[in-house]
Design an enzyme around this catalytic site. Sequence first.
Site, mmCIF file in Angstrom:
data_model
loop_
_atom_site.group_PDB
_atom_site.id
_atom_site.type_symbol
_atom_site.label_atom_id
_atom_site.label_comp_id
_atom_site.label_asym_id
_atom_site.label_seq_id
_atom_site.Cartn_x
_atom_site.Cartn_y
_atom_site.Cartn_z
ATOM 1 N N GLN A 55 2.114 4.834 9.659
ATOM 2 C CA GLN A 55 2.450 3.393 10.077
ATOM 3 C C GLN A 55 3.712 3.472 9.240
ATOM 4 O OE1 GLN A 55 -0.943 4.212 9.294
ATOM 5 N NE2 GLN A 55 -2.576 2.800 9.999
ATOM 6 N N ASN B 128 -7.059 -2.233 1.493
ATOM 7 C CA ASN B 128 -6.230 -2.115 2.378
ATOM 8 C C ASN B 128 -6.288 -0.112 3.181
ATOM 9 O OD1 ASN B 128 -3.815 -3.277 3.085
ATOM 10 N ND2 ASN B 128 -2.624 -1.737 1.756
ATOM 11 N N LYS B 129 -5.137 -0.399 3.275
ATOM 12 C CA LYS B 129 -4.850 1.295 4.185
ATOM 13 C C LYS B 129 -5.185 2.445 3.155
ATOM 14 C CE LYS B 129 -4.256 1.630 7.961
ATOM 15 N NZ LYS B 129 -5.347 1.919 8.677
ATOM 16 N N ASP C 175 -6.519 -6.071 3.712
ATOM 17 C CA ASP C 175 -7.113 -6.060 4.823
ATOM 18 C C ASP C 175 -7.936 -7.154 3.922
ATOM 19 O OD1 ASP C 175 -6.676 -4.669 7.243
ATOM 20 O OD2 ASP C 175 -6.164 -3.264 5.427
#
Length: 252
Positions: free
Chosen positions: A107, A158-159, A148
């Site tokens: 991403q 988070n990621k 998130d």
Amino acid sequence: SAAASASGAAAESYSGSASGSDIAPVDLAARLLQEAELILQEDLETSRRIGEFGLALLKDGARVLTHCNAGGLATGGLGTALAPVYAAQAAGQRVEVFADETRPLLQGARLTAWEMATASIPVTILCDSAAPGLLHTGRIDIVIVGADRVARNGDTANKVGTFGAALAAKSAGVPFYVAAPLSTFDPQIASGRDIPIEERGGDEVTTTTASGAPPGVQVYNPAFDVTPAALISGWITERGIIQPPFTGEPDA
């Protein structure tokens, strides 16, 4: 909020329709569109304010490391982690972004780099594993990531890869900030241990062009990880920056 009010009106209309009301479908569609537009405006204002507060952390010429994508492609506005970057550009400040490519779905390389290049903001892509070494060179001034979910104690999901970046930033003495709207803070979750972490299919890892993994190997592929609050310098919200110690009351 106005959006919540409109949402209630739309929901009431839908409920009435289901119970035999004579509301026309076209009226329901119009109300739903109105609600969507209000949500968009609220999102735009939220990201603008996150950018405004985050701008105070960026000196002229700031070099910002980020992970995954938390920009306009992830929201209806300027994003969260990238909002201060856009704010710096709008203020006439020089700013440069270093984007972890963010394996396995890339991403950062595909989305964040595209956003920055499109906005004419200097951007450099790096492998996730190169971030710790880069942080220790002194070439990064600040790390800003999205979130998130934020638990009541400040632990932040988070990621995957965010936790590693936070550890490296702490070791290098580089401030590590989380940018997120207050809607991301979940007082029902006591700590990061209670945040469910999705595990995704192994093919996301083994079928990438750079993998070369032999058939049938086991894969560990969590979508997110949790960064302990102790590693976070602050949380940038639309109401201000929450500084440690995190009290569980995100009313900045």
